[in-house]
Design a protein around this motif. Structure first.
Motif, mmCIF file in Angstrom:
data_model
loop_
_atom_site.group_PDB
_atom_site.id
_atom_site.type_symbol
_atom_site.label_atom_id
_atom_site.label_comp_id
_atom_site.label_asym_id
_atom_site.label_seq_id
_atom_site.Cartn_x
_atom_site.Cartn_y
_atom_site.Cartn_z
ATOM 1 N N LYS A 1 0.931 -1.265 -0.105
ATOM 2 C CA LYS A 1 0.037 0.015 -0.053
ATOM 3 C C LYS A 1 0.801 1.252 -0.091
ATOM 4 C CE LYS A 1 -4.185 -1.456 1.993
ATOM 5 N NZ LYS A 1 -5.049 -1.930 3.373
ATOM 6 N N ARG A 2 2.035 1.143 0.593
ATOM 7 C CA ARG A 2 3.012 2.414 0.566
ATOM 8 C C ARG A 2 3.762 2.373 -0.578
ATOM 9 N NH1 ARG A 2 5.272 0.264 5.906
ATOM 10 N NH2 ARG A 2 6.753 1.937 5.644
ATOM 11 N N ASP B 1 14.676 -1.896 -5.680
ATOM 12 C CA ASP B 1 15.152 -2.887 -4.646
ATOM 13 C C ASP B 1 14.829 -2.490 -3.178
ATOM 14 O OD1 ASP B 1 16.607 -0.773 -4.239
ATOM 15 O OD2 ASP B 1 18.607 -1.690 -4.536
ATOM 16 N N SER B 2 13.623 -1.628 -2.918
ATOM 17 C CA SER B 2 13.187 -1.517 -1.495
ATOM 18 C C SER B 2 12.300 -2.447 -1.229
ATOM 19 C CB SER B 2 12.510 -0.162 -1.575
ATOM 20 O OG SER B 2 11.340 -0.343 -2.154
ATOM 21 N N PRO B 3 12.120 -2.835 0.193
ATOM 22 C CA PRO B 3 11.054 -3.760 0.811
ATOM 23 C C PRO B 3 9.858 -3.411 0.343
ATOM 24 C CG PRO B 3 12.740 -2.964 2.636
ATOM 25 C CD PRO B 3 12.877 -1.968 1.346
ATOM 26 N N LEU B 4 9.624 -2.288 0.130
ATOM 27 C CA LEU B 4 8.150 -1.948 -0.502
ATOM 28 C C LEU B 4 7.849 -2.395 -1.951
ATOM 29 C CD1 LEU B 4 7.368 1.695 0.936
ATOM 30 C CD2 LEU B 4 7.022 -0.480 1.980
ATOM 31 N N GLN C 1 9.579 -4.743 -3.155
ATOM 32 C CA GLN C 1 9.815 -6.456 -3.367
ATOM 33 C C GLN C 1 8.356 -7.046 -2.662
ATOM 34 O OE1 GLN C 1 12.925 -7.196 -0.937
ATOM 35 N NE2 GLN C 1 14.457 -6.230 -2.388
ATOM 36 N N ALA C 2 7.708 -6.140 -1.889
ATOM 37 C CA ALA C 2 6.365 -6.734 -1.400
ATOM 38 C C ALA C 2 5.308 -6.593 -2.379
ATOM 39 C CB ALA C 2 6.233 -6.010 -0.313
ATOM 40 N N ASN C 3 5.331 -5.414 -3.030
ATOM 41 C CA ASN C 3 4.378 -5.220 -4.127
ATOM 42 C C ASN C 3 4.526 -6.247 -5.450
ATOM 43 O OD1 ASN C 3 2.442 -3.542 -5.263
ATOM 44 N ND2 ASN C 3 4.029 -3.170 -7.119
ATOM 45 N N ARG C 4 5.571 -6.631 -5.582
ATOM 46 C CA ARG C 4 6.092 -7.578 -6.454
ATOM 47 C C ARG C 4 5.531 -8.884 -6.086
ATOM 48 N NH1 ARG C 4 10.764 -4.898 -7.802
ATOM 49 N NH2 ARG C 4 12.070 -6.518 -6.451
ATOM 50 N N GLU C 5 5.918 -9.263 -4.979
ATOM 51 C CA GLU C 5 5.339 -10.731 -4.517
ATOM 52 C C GLU C 5 3.909 -10.795 -4.195
ATOM 53 O OE1 GLU C 5 6.246 -13.658 -0.569
ATOM 54 O OE2 GLU C 5 7.732 -11.883 -0.957
ATOM 55 N N LEU C 6 3.202 -9.492 -3.997
ATOM 56 C CA LEU C 6 1.806 -9.588 -3.831
ATOM 57 C C LEU C 6 1.309 -9.990 -5.231
ATOM 58 C CD1 LEU C 6 -0.562 -9.460 -2.009
ATOM 59 C CD2 LEU C 6 -0.637 -7.081 -2.634
ATOM 60 N N THR C 7 1.639 -9.318 -6.262
ATOM 61 C CA THR C 7 1.163 -9.423 -7.524
ATOM 62 C C THR C 7 1.549 -10.979 -7.800
ATOM 63 O OG1 THR C 7 1.798 -7.300 -8.070
ATOM 64 C CG2 THR C 7 1.356 -8.694 -10.060
ATOM 65 N N GLU C 8 2.669 -11.651 -7.912
ATOM 66 C CA GLU C 8 2.875 -13.113 -8.170
ATOM 67 C C GLU C 8 2.088 -13.692 -7.630
ATOM 68 O OE1 GLU C 8 6.946 -13.398 -7.342
ATOM 69 O OE2 GLU C 8 7.516 -11.756 -8.888
ATOM 70 N N LEU C 9 1.883 -13.757 -6.152
ATOM 71 C CA LEU C 9 1.026 -14.687 -5.342
ATOM 72 C C LEU C 9 -0.238 -14.760 -5.798
ATOM 73 C CD1 LEU C 9 1.272 -16.436 -2.910
ATOM 74 C CD2 LEU C 9 1.091 -14.578 -1.182
ATOM 75 N N SER C 10 -0.813 -13.313 -5.814
ATOM 76 C CA SER C 10 -2.213 -13.137 -6.232
ATOM 77 C C SER C 10 -2.431 -13.859 -7.684
ATOM 78 C CB SER C 10 -2.545 -11.685 -6.360
ATOM 79 O OG SER C 10 -2.415 -11.021 -5.046
ATOM 80 N N LEU C 11 -1.527 -13.688 -8.609
ATOM 81 C CA LEU C 11 -1.751 -14.280 -10.063
ATOM 82 C C LEU C 11 -1.770 -15.829 -9.832
ATOM 83 C CD1 LEU C 11 0.499 -11.827 -12.269
ATOM 84 C CD2 LEU C 11 -1.922 -12.361 -12.460
ATOM 85 N N THR C 12 -0.939 -16.139 -9.012
ATOM 86 C CA THR C 12 -0.761 -18.034 -8.945
ATOM 87 C C THR C 12 -2.067 -18.320 -8.282
ATOM 88 O OG1 THR C 12 1.428 -17.661 -8.213
ATOM 89 C CG2 THR C 12 0.498 -19.731 -7.731
ATOM 90 N N LEU C 13 -2.627 -17.473 -7.291
ATOM 91 C CA LEU C 13 -3.813 -18.019 -6.741
ATOM 92 C C LEU C 13 -5.143 -17.913 -7.773
ATOM 93 C CD1 LEU C 13 -3.743 -16.577 -3.272
ATOM 94 C CD2 LEU C 13 -3.717 -18.737 -3.836
ATOM 95 N N TYR C 14 -4.931 -16.910 -8.796
ATOM 96 C CA TYR C 14 -5.921 -16.709 -9.612
ATOM 97 C C TYR C 14 -5.910 -17.694 -10.698
ATOM 98 C CZ TYR C 14 -8.838 -13.779 -12.837
ATOM 99 O OH TYR C 14 -10.018 -13.242 -13.647
ATOM 100 N N HIS C 15 -4.721 -17.892 -11.261
ATOM 101 C CA HIS C 15 -4.776 -19.147 -12.062
ATOM 102 C C HIS C 15 -4.877 -20.260 -11.929
ATOM 103 C CE1 HIS C 15 -2.036 -16.055 -14.375
ATOM 104 N NE2 HIS C 15 -2.946 -15.875 -14.915
ATOM 105 N N ARG C 16 -4.963 -20.699 -10.409
ATOM 106 C CA ARG C 16 -5.494 -21.773 -9.649
ATOM 107 C C ARG C 16 -7.153 -21.490 -9.758
ATOM 108 N NH1 ARG C 16 -1.342 -23.323 -5.208
ATOM 109 N NH2 ARG C 16 0.543 -23.788 -6.526
#
Lengths: 115, 166
Positions: free
Chosen positions: B112-113, B121-124, B126-141
């Motif tokens: 959100k921030r 390479d900031s934690p924010l 990285q978290a944004n990218r990981e959230l997108t990847e995780l959400s896409l994985t779930l969505y494709h399942r």
């Protein structure tokens, strides 16, 4: 401690009870908005029915159905091409269904009667 | 050739050993539990015509069964418009597995921030990218966007945008 379910045909753990799932045929027809899966439910609820695996494997039409042993088996069988079908569903133990499909409620066979 | 469904062997042996007077009541109990007349008729030894078993069942007294009645088989794997009380097929979606919810919420709070100017390479970021990847994985399942949004604590619109841009 693992939860046990007492049914009309015996007592089973969650790993011995399975739900049957297969790819929704509407997805294969290109309806991308259709829900991914189909399963067996009771007439008046959308909660999947759980059956004892040993009972299903004694019935001709079920005995050759694949059984999921690991959450990764769902990725293998629940894909659009060559995935599980109504004629040959994937049997998913409740432990894996909870972990991989996120479902928490199941209709347990002790409550299942045909009229 | 397709094998016909039969009563369990131990049930057939039990019926054969019963006093003949008690047999119709046992068959009635089996029928009331969901076993079809056809399966009962072809399973008992010697096999009887279905009409005979029907006659017995209709005229048998209903008595308490001390021995457990075996569970009847499901009537069909694929009935989509079933008889009352039989299983029916219904379309259903997977949902977010419970153990992923805390991670989604954690990533979502950080993402959100995240702003466009945030360093990659900031934690924010990285978290944004990981959230997108995780959400896409779930969505494709097959997990609905609304379920992912609810688990992550964001609006449906925000998650739909993330999924379509990801």
């Amino acid at each position: 401690m693992a939860r046990l379910y007492k049914t009309a045909s015996g007592t089973y753990s969650e790993s011995e009870l399975v739900v049957a799932v297969w790819v929704n045929p509407n997805r294969k027809k290109g309806r991308s908005q259709a829900r991914l899966l189909e399963t067996l439910t009771t007439d008046n609820s959308s909660i999947p029915i759980a059956f004892p695996l040993e009972t299903l494997q004694r019935i001709q039409s079920w005995m050759f159905c694949p059984v999921a042993h690991d959450p990764s088996d769902l990725d293998l069988w629940l894909v659009l091409e060559n995935g599980a079908t109504r004629e040959k569903p994937l049997l998913v133990p409740l432990t894996i269904a909870k972990k991989a499909l996120g479902w928490q409620d199941f209709h347990i066979p002790s409550e299942y009667t045909e009229k | 050739m397709k094998q016909k469904v039969k009563l369990p062997d131990d049930e057939v042996r039990f019926i054969s050993a019963l006093d003949p007077v008690l047999v119709p009541s046992r068959l009635r109990a089996l029928w009331e539990a969901g076993w079809s007349l056809g399966i009962i008729a072809s399973s008992i030894k010697p096999a009887k015509p279905k009409s005979t078993v029907h006659f017995w069942v209709k005229n048998a007294p209903s008595t308490e069964q001390r021995r457990q009645i075996p569970m009847p088989p499901p009537k069909s794997l694929t009935v989509s418009a079933p008889l009352l009380g039989t299983p029916r097929t219904r379309s259903i979606s997977p949902t977010v597995p419970p153990e992923l919810r805390p991670r989604l919420q954690e990533l979502s709070a950080l993402a959100k921030r995240y702003r466009a100017k945030t360093s990659d390479d900031s934690p924010l970021a990285q978290a944004n990218r990981e959230l997108t990847e995780l959400s896409l994985t779930l969505y494709h399942r097959g997990v609905p966007a609304a379920d992912i949004a609810e688990a992550a604590g964001v609006t449906y619109r925000a998650m739909a945008r993330r999924l379509s841009n990801g």
